[in-house]
Design an enzyme around this catalytic site. Structure first.
Site, PDB file in Angstrom:
ATOM      1  N   GLY A  59       2.429  82.092  12.795  1.00 15.70           N
ATOM      2  CA  GLY A  59       1.640  83.294  13.035  1.00 15.70           C
ATOM      3  C   GLY A  59       0.358  83.352  12.234  1.00 15.70           C
ATOM      4  O   GLY A  59      -0.189  84.433  12.020  1.00 15.70           O
ATOM      5  N   THR A 103      -4.090  78.218   3.970  1.00 17.20           N
ATOM      6  CA  THR A 103      -3.520  76.917   3.617  1.00 17.20           C
ATOM      7  C   THR A 103      -2.089  76.835   4.129  1.00 17.20           C
ATOM      8  O   THR A 103      -1.364  77.828   4.128  1.00 17.20           O
ATOM      9  CB  THR A 103      -3.537  76.661   2.099  1.00 17.20           C
ATOM     10  N   HIS A 104      -1.723  75.641   4.587  1.00 23.52           N
ATOM     11  CA  HIS A 104      -0.339  75.359   4.968  1.00 23.52           C
ATOM     12  C   HIS A 104       0.384  74.583   3.865  1.00 23.52           C
ATOM     13  O   HIS A 104       1.550  74.224   4.033  1.00 23.52           O
ATOM     14  CB  HIS A 104      -0.301  74.514   6.248  1.00 23.52           C
ATOM     15  N   ARG A 126       8.372  82.370   9.327  1.00 20.47           N
ATOM     16  CA  ARG A 126       8.924  82.570  10.678  1.00 20.47           C
ATOM     17  C   ARG A 126      10.217  81.789  10.805  1.00 20.47           C
ATOM     18  O   ARG A 126      10.394  80.761  10.143  1.00 20.47           O
ATOM     19  CB  ARG A 126       7.906  82.070  11.713  1.00 20.47           C
ATOM     20  N   SER A 134       7.409  75.936  18.901  1.00 24.58           N
ATOM     21  CA  SER A 134       5.982  76.219  18.996  1.00 24.58           C
ATOM     22  C   SER A 134       5.154  75.023  18.539  1.00 24.58           C
ATOM     23  O   SER A 134       4.138  74.673  19.159  1.00 24.58           O
ATOM     24  CB  SER A 134       5.642  77.448  18.152  1.00 24.58           C
ATOM     25  N   PHE A 230      -0.646  90.199  21.345  1.00 23.27           N
ATOM     26  CA  PHE A 230      -0.717  88.758  21.591  1.00 23.27           C
ATOM     27  C   PHE A 230      -1.644  88.408  22.750  1.00 23.27           C
ATOM     28  O   PHE A 230      -2.490  87.513  22.631  1.00 23.27           O
ATOM     29  CB  PHE A 230       0.686  88.201  21.848  1.00 23.27           C
TER      30      PHE A 230
END
Length: 297
Positions: A59, A103-104, A126, A134, A230
């Site tokens: 998300g 950042t991931h 999530r 996804s 969305f």
């Protein structure tokens, strides 16, 4: 840094990525990984910075655009955020204050200033089954990702410790963040889940408004809720024509294919019974001792 490959018995199933100090990274992380990580760790943050921290496909764009509407006081779609993992960090210095970037990367790799409470952190998570589905559709729709294979192979890759998006698998990422939040109580952090954001969008927007101390009116917060629905974001994203050339490495049009369904529980339409049992067994093994509460619908 070394180049690594994840394979199985079917020759067409393979994934190539970078590995540094035992951690997996996507191929588009700049240079030798080491120098980029050091620059990010040393990044001088500002007290009004907001760093959005998420595992991919949790998300990120939804939350980023919500944050930007609240911070700017406008309902303008802000598109794709600056992703520190994949971009020239020199650009951060050119960003106008107040800065918001994404950042991931897993917890040990975030800026030292963030751990000491200089910027604010918004941590969004999530349920991993929806993340997996996804992510598969996301990566399957792009070019030059390093991944080739079917959904079964992707699940095998995702469940391994070689999964390449954040310097850690989803499992290690979540555990390292949980440990980091306990170890650094001085951090200014707000943790939310994708599922709660879907279930009580207005309530989460109000929580964000309070955390960011922007004090928007109830009427404005209600307008934000409408604009971040969305389908509205998906439609806004489809209209963008000036995406940065930086994303042409994974999409020839420079427009990252972000929005697909945005549902909670979409994994039920993709997992077989056997795949679900395998996932659950792996989850129990890898997450033993960690009690994360996710809504799988």
């Amino acid at each position: 840094m070394e180049l690594a490959e994840f394979v199985d018995d079917i020759p067409s199933n393979k994934c190539s990525y970078k590995r540094f100090q035992g951690r997996p990274f996507h191929r588009i992380v700049p240079g030798n990984v080491r120098d980029h990580l050091q620059k990010f760790s040393d990044l001088q943050c500002r007290s009004d910075d907001v760093i959005l921290c998420t595992f991919p496909k949790s998300g990120s764009h939804w939350m980023y655009n919500t944050i930007q509407m609240l911070r700017t006081g406008t309902l303008t779609y802000s598109g794709t955020p600056f992703v520190a993992d994949f971009e020239d960090l020199g650009w951060v210095e050119t960003m106008e204050t107040p800065r918001t970037f994404l950042t991931h990367l897993t917890f040990p790799l975030i800026p030292s200033d963030a751990k000491s409470g200089v910027p604010k952190i918004i941590f969004l998570s999530r349920n991993p089954k929806d993340v997996l589905v996804s992510y598969f559709h996301f990566i399957d729709s792009m070019i030059n990702t390093g991944f080739e294979g079917d959904f079964s192979f992707f699940m095998k890759f995702f469940l391994s410790e070689e999964f390449f998006s954040s310097g850690a698998s989803w499992f290690t990422y979540m555990k390292e963040w949980a440990d980091g939040i306990k170890e650094y109580p001085e951090m200014r952090i707000l943790s939310l889940t994708y599922e709660d954001f879907k279930k009580d969008t207005f309530g989460c927007i109000k929580t964000l408004d309070d955390f960011l101390v922007v004090n928007r009116s109830v009427a404005f917060l209600q307008d934000v809720e409408k604009h971040i629905a969305f389908e509205n974001l998906k439609n806004d994203h489809s209209k963008i024509t000036d995406q940065s050339a930086r994303w042409t490495v994974v999409d020839k049009y420079g427009k990252v294919p972000i929005y697909r369904k945005g549902r909670v529980g979409d994994w039920k339409r993709k997992f077989t019974v056997a795949q679900n049992e395998c996932f659950n067994a792996t989850y129990r093994q890898k997450m033993a001792g960690y009690h994360l509460d996710f809504d799988y619908e």
